[in-house]
Scaffold this active site. Structure first.
Site, mmCIF file in Angstrom:
data_model
loop_
_atom_site.group_PDB
_atom_site.id
_atom_site.type_symbol
_atom_site.label_atom_id
_atom_site.label_comp_id
_atom_site.label_asym_id
_atom_site.label_seq_id
_atom_site.Cartn_x
_atom_site.Cartn_y
_atom_site.Cartn_z
ATOM 1 N N THR A 40 0.834 -1.208 0.000
ATOM 2 C CA THR A 40 0.000 0.000 0.000
ATOM 3 C C THR A 40 0.865 1.253 0.000
ATOM 4 O OG1 THR A 40 -1.843 -1.077 1.132
ATOM 5 C CG2 THR A 40 -1.687 1.307 1.350
ATOM 6 N N SER A 145 -2.372 -3.499 5.853
ATOM 7 C CA SER A 145 -3.707 -3.134 6.320
ATOM 8 C C SER A 145 -4.585 -2.692 5.167
ATOM 9 C CB SER A 145 -3.620 -2.014 7.366
ATOM 10 O OG SER A 145 -2.972 -0.874 6.820
ATOM 11 N N HIS A 445 23.636 27.881 12.375
ATOM 12 C CA HIS A 445 22.823 29.102 12.230
ATOM 13 C C HIS A 445 23.008 29.653 10.830
ATOM 14 C CE1 HIS A 445 20.926 32.929 13.218
ATOM 15 N NE2 HIS A 445 21.954 33.534 12.599
#
Length: 466
Positions: A40, A145, A445
């Site tokens: 899936t 599932s 940074h």
């Protein structure tokens, strides 16, 4: 044919399990009923939905935000068919990649539906009616599932769709009604809202994203609301009628009360998923299930029947591809005599909307329920330099740490690139890091990761930039 291991299903759990087993010297085969490997997730789930999320995000960015940065392109035009081709190209690339990896590792692949035919035997039934019998020392069930059905509502994948149908709509629905405010509903709702749909989400509970941190759910709902998504919480759908190419949806208060009707061009049923065990022959060999239809296993993924194991969505735990992958590796290593293990306390969960939502570990609600004393540190992206300059200031980072030991117990992020930001703290938690450990780690940074550092500093009430 005789094997050390036969894996049923080649989704993320199954194919990863097979590859790891082959690496460890086990003669391995897989059985897959789809035309393409990947289950899936790769075919009609994680991968195609992320392609459409990415494409629709670019479409909205071009239409609403490029001009703010001085990029003048005019109003973008949507070629939905081409967008779907873009999606399918990504799917094909991934599924063919899995096929290549199976071949590279010497794994035999059988096409067809697998059925347990007795001790050490797997029957493979092909579409043309033929069958093969595989002899094996061990079997791993990794069948994944299926969509949870809503009683009384028929999914036709045209007007009333599951997640599968929502990935292949031929035109943008004017009105899209989504039943369920979980991950799947919000992700696919985001796709179609960006492309022009008026989206309404109906949720039985009084909040979105059930199971995630409560503060995250509240702030994220406000963000989605500002984007144009509408919510009807504490509400239940009691009927869907399809007529003349549209749907009439009956909605009532969850606690009872007067019903209202809503009109929709498409209705998406996204109320969850259930384990897929149909046709496996579990009853033939006596494999036990729990009260939710999941295959029961012990801590080593073994069922009550010797030689039969199960992983992924068919057993207990979060239905996440990466959880299944780690279980696949663990069970392969256990079968090879090693010490496979999965730390279920450190499994990230990500919602790939914009902004993204990501979490790992405990929520505040869980800590309170368990009576665990904790400190909380929170840092908003409005105070992060990179987020400010990029105009991506929605959201925050929240770190929950043990009040006594300072060990990180849970982290919750709403913000741009949250799915990648969560990896840092997942690694930290795997090593038992404290909030101070994260805070004292030098972060580049200007980056969004600085918000993680600042949230860790805030646990000790010493954040710098707020």
């Amino acid at each position: 044919m005789s094997y050390d291991l036969v894996v049923i299903g080649t989704g993320p759990g199954g194919y990863v399990c097979a590859i790891r087993a082959a690496q460890l010297g086990l003669k391995t085969a897989v059985v897959e009923k789809r035309a393409a490997h990947g289950g899936t997730c790769l075919n009609v789930g994680c991968i195609p939905s992320k392609a459409l999320l990415h494409a629709s995000e670019a479409f909205e960015e071009a239409g609403k935000h490029f001009a703010d940065m001085g990029v003048m392109v005019g109003a973008p035009e949507l070629d939905l068919a081409k967008m779907m081709t873009f999606k399918q190209d990504g799917v094909d690339g991934n599924t063919k990649g899995v096929e290549f990896l199976l071949k590279k590792n010497g794994i035999d692949a059988y096409r067809g539906t697998a059925r347990l035919a007795g001790a050490g035997r797997v029957e493979v039934l092909s579409e043309d009616g033929g069958n093969q019998l595989l002899e094996t020392k061990n079997v791993v069930i990794a069948t994944g599932s299926d969509v949870t059905k809503l009683p009384g509502v028929t999914i036709d994948e045209t007007i009333v769709v599951s997640s599968t149908g929502a990935l292949t709509l031929e035109k943008v629905p004017g009105k899209l009604l989504i039943i369920g405010a979980g991950v799947i509903g919000l992700e696919l709702g985001s796709v179609w809202r960006r492309l022009g749909s008026e989206v309404t989400v109906v949720e039985y509970l009084d909040r979105i994203l059930p199971g995630m941190d409560g503060e995250v759910g509240k702030q994220f709902q406000r963000i989605l609301g500002k984007q144009g998504m509408q919510f009807k919480l504490s509400s239940k759908v009691t009927g869907v009628t399809v007529k003349d190419g549209a749907a009439t949806v009956t909605v009532e208060p969850a606690a009872g009360g007067e019903a209202e009707t809503l009109q929709a061009d498409v209705v998406l049923v996204a109320i969850g998923r259930v384990p897929y065990t149909e046709g496996l022959g579990l009853e033939t060999v006596g494999v036990g299930l729990d009260n939710k239809g999941r295959i029961q296993t012990d801590s080593h993924y073994a069922t009550n029947v010797t030689g039969i194991y199960a992983i992924g969505d068919v057993i207990a735990g979060p239905m996440l591809a990466h959880k299944a992958e780690d279980e696949g590796v663990a069970v392969a290593e256990l079968l090879a005599g090693q010490s496979g293990h999965v730390n279920y306390g450190v499994i990230p969960n990500v919602v790939y909307t914009y902004p993204e939502v990501a979490s790992v570990g405990k929520t505040e609600e869980e800590l309170k329920k368990d009576g665990i004393a904790y400190n909380s540190g929170k840092f908003p992206f409005t105070a992060n330099g990179r987020a400010k300059v990029n105009h991506t200031t929605d959201g925050f980072v929240k770190i929950l740490a043990d009040a006594t030991t300072d060990r990180v117990l849970g982290v919750h992020i709403v913000g741009a690139d949250a799915g990648n930001l969560i990896a840092e703290v997942a690694v930290a938690m795997e090593f038992g890091a404290s909030a101070e450990d994260v805070a004292r780690t030098c972060h580049a940074h200007p980056t969004l990761t600085e918000a993680v550092k600042e949230a860790a500093l805030a646990v000790g009430k010493r954040a710098i930039h707020i």
